[in-house]
Design a protein around this motif. Structure first.
Motif, PDB file in Angstrom:
ATOM      1  N   GLU A 260       0.827  -1.207   0.000  1.00 20.07           N
ATOM      2  CA  GLU A 260       0.000   0.000   0.000  1.00 20.07           C
ATOM      3  C   GLU A 260       0.862   1.258   0.000  1.00 20.07           C
ATOM      4  N   ALA A 263       2.558   1.619  -3.479  1.00 23.34           N
ATOM      5  CA  ALA A 263       1.576   2.060  -4.461  1.00 23.34           C
ATOM      6  C   ALA A 263       1.267   3.544  -4.302  1.00 23.34           C
ATOM      7  N   ILE A 268      -0.382   5.207  -7.683  1.00 26.91           N
ATOM      8  CA  ILE A 268      -1.282   4.269  -8.342  1.00 26.91           C
ATOM      9  C   ILE A 268      -2.012   3.461  -7.277  1.00 26.91           C
ATOM     10  N   ARG A 269      -3.085   2.797  -7.666  1.00 30.46           N
ATOM     11  CA  ARG A 269      -3.845   1.985  -6.721  1.00 30.46           C
ATOM     12  C   ARG A 269      -3.126   0.665  -6.456  1.00 30.46           C
ATOM     13  N   ARG A 270      -3.411   0.098  -5.285  1.00 25.56           N
ATOM     14  CA  ARG A 270      -2.762  -1.159  -4.929  1.00 25.56           C
ATOM     15  C   ARG A 270      -3.033  -2.240  -5.966  1.00 25.56           C
ATOM     16  N   TRP A 271      -4.272  -2.374  -6.380  1.00 24.52           N
ATOM     17  CA  TRP A 271      -4.603  -3.460  -7.319  1.00 24.52           C
ATOM     18  C   TRP A 271      -3.943  -3.241  -8.671  1.00 24.52           C
ATOM     19  N   THR A 272      -3.752  -1.952  -9.041  1.00 22.84           N
ATOM     20  CA  THR A 272      -3.061  -1.657 -10.297  1.00 22.84           C
ATOM     21  C   THR A 272      -1.613  -2.115 -10.227  1.00 22.84           C
ATOM     22  N   LEU A 273      -0.980  -1.859  -9.079  1.00 28.60           N
ATOM     23  CA  LEU A 273       0.404  -2.293  -8.891  1.00 28.60           C
ATOM     24  C   LEU A 273       0.488  -3.813  -8.869  1.00 28.60           C
ATOM     25  N   GLN A 274      -0.426  -4.470  -8.172  1.00 28.39           N
ATOM     26  CA  GLN A 274      -0.426  -5.931  -8.134  1.00 28.39           C
ATOM     27  C   GLN A 274      -0.570  -6.518  -9.530  1.00 28.39           C
ATOM     28  N   ARG A 275      -1.469  -5.945 -10.316  1.00 29.81           N
ATOM     29  CA  ARG A 275      -1.688  -6.452 -11.673  1.00 29.81           C
ATOM     30  C   ARG A 275      -0.459  -6.211 -12.542  1.00 29.81           C
ATOM     31  N   ALA A 276       0.164  -5.035 -12.409  1.00 30.78           N
ATOM     32  CA  ALA A 276       1.352  -4.741 -13.202  1.00 30.78           C
ATOM     33  C   ALA A 276       2.494  -5.690 -12.865  1.00 30.78           C
ATOM     34  N   ASP A 279       1.795  -9.065 -14.330  1.00 32.56           N
ATOM     35  CA  ASP A 279       2.086  -9.092 -15.766  1.00 32.56           C
ATOM     36  C   ASP A 279       3.569  -9.340 -16.029  1.00 32.56           C
TER      37      ASP A 279
END
Length: 345
Positions: A260, A263, A268-276, A279
């Motif tokens: 958190e 991020a 950026i949002r936590r979920w955006t960082l997790q998704r990046a 990837d």
């Protein structure tokens, strides 16, 4: 043989940051041509102060200089003799500011255009200010020499106003305590703190009406435009993975970092960082492990740094936890690895 110049592909620093480095290396007993060659820099590229150099190569040049000259405090003393007028456009902007406060604000606000992918900030609280500096490319690991020379450059901005005897209240460094810290105490004339989240000068807030000796608002504005033009209006960018590494590194001294917080620092949002990260095939915990692994190798080779201090710098609450992790990474305990590894800077 002069190598043709090709602009850096990633982040850069203007060549003014290396003003006089060839002479300084030679005066310290080193071979400047050899140092620059190992760093991937041609000496001819240093003749134009507005020419961009690869930031990683510049930082490596300073580490190579310390190694080859045998002077572990190379960056410290290079920075101490580095006057603002030698710093090219950013130095000119600072010296032409109307007041010292506006000069410091300009230095912090525009420095990332002089040296890209860099955090600089001028923070005020309770009558004190902090002038912060930190490289945001997590792939640049060994950077002690750069940190010490940059703090010296910053000190000299204030000494240009208050005289050579001026000293801050404190100086913070993100790297571990080096050897021969009596030289640092002599250079800065202030308490020193090692293993901090960022490099910083801490000092009393200057009065609003302290004028810069060379105040010239028109000149300041002209040099500011030239600086932005030289940087193509960009403060630089590195892949997200390397930015995440940098933010993790800065938080390890406070314990295991939280996603958190990283991020938020990256806006950026936590979920955006997790998704990046997903990837890229890694998790946030993988990234924490990676940074600890890289820094552990760097720090353990510095044989003057106690193992307990390294454990703390990497965010471990117990030495045993660090030793287990280190043994898993390198098949040797920290002490065994240190005994057989070449000494690092």
């Amino acid at each position: 043989m002069v190598r043709p110049y090709s602009p850096p592909a990633a982040c850069n620093v203007l060549a003014a940051a290396a003003s006089g480095v060839v002479e300084f290396i030679e005066n310290q007993g080193g071979n400047a041509e050899s140092v620059l060659h190992r760093a991937g820099i041609d000496v001819s590229w240093l003749t134009d102060p507005t020419l961009p150099l690869d930031l990683a190569a510049y930082v490596q040049m300073m580490e190579e200089s310390a190694a080859q000259t045998g002077n572990g405090n190379f960056g410290l003393w290079y920075g101490q003799q580095f006057l603002p007028q030698n710093l090219g456009l950013i130095g000119g902007v600072t010296l032409a500011a109307p007041t010292l406060l506006s000069a410091l604000e300009a230095l912090a606000g525009l420095f990332p255009y002089h040296q890209q992918v860099t955090h600089t900030a001028f923070r005020e609280a309770g009558g004190m200010v902090a002038l912060e500096y930190r490289i945001l490319d997590g792939a640049i690991l060994a950077r002690r020499q750069d940190a010490e020379l940059t703090m010296g450059m910053f000190v000299n901005v204030l000494r240009a106003v208050f005289g050579p005897a001026w000293s801050p209240e404190e100086v913070h460094f993100e790297h571990p305590r080096p050897e021969q810290t009596q030289e640092h105490a002599r250079a800065f004339q202030a308490p020193l703190h090692w293993g901090q989240r960022t490099n910083a000068l801490i000092f009393k807030r200057p009065a609003d009406d302290i004028a810069m000796p060379g105040a010239d608002v028109k000149q300041m504005d002209r040099l500011r435009r030239q600086l932005l033009h030289a940087a193509h209006g960009s403060a630089g960018e590195v892949p997200l993975i390397r930015r995440v590494q940098a933010e993790i590194r800065s938080r390890l001294v406070d314990g295991t970092p939280y996603i958190e917080d990283v991020a938020e620092a990256l806006n950026i949002r936590r979920w955006t960082l997790q998704r990046a990260l997903a990837d890229e095939g890694v998790s946030f915990s993988d990234m924490v492990e990676r940074v600890r692994h890289q820094l552990a190798r760097l720090y353990v080779q510095q044989t003057h740094v106690p193992i307990a201090d390294i454990a703390f710098l990497l965010g471990y609450s117990e030495i045993s936890a660090f030793s287990r992790a280190f043994t898993r990474w390198f098949d040797h305990s920290p002490r065994q690895f240190r005994a057989q590894a070449p000494r690092g800077g």
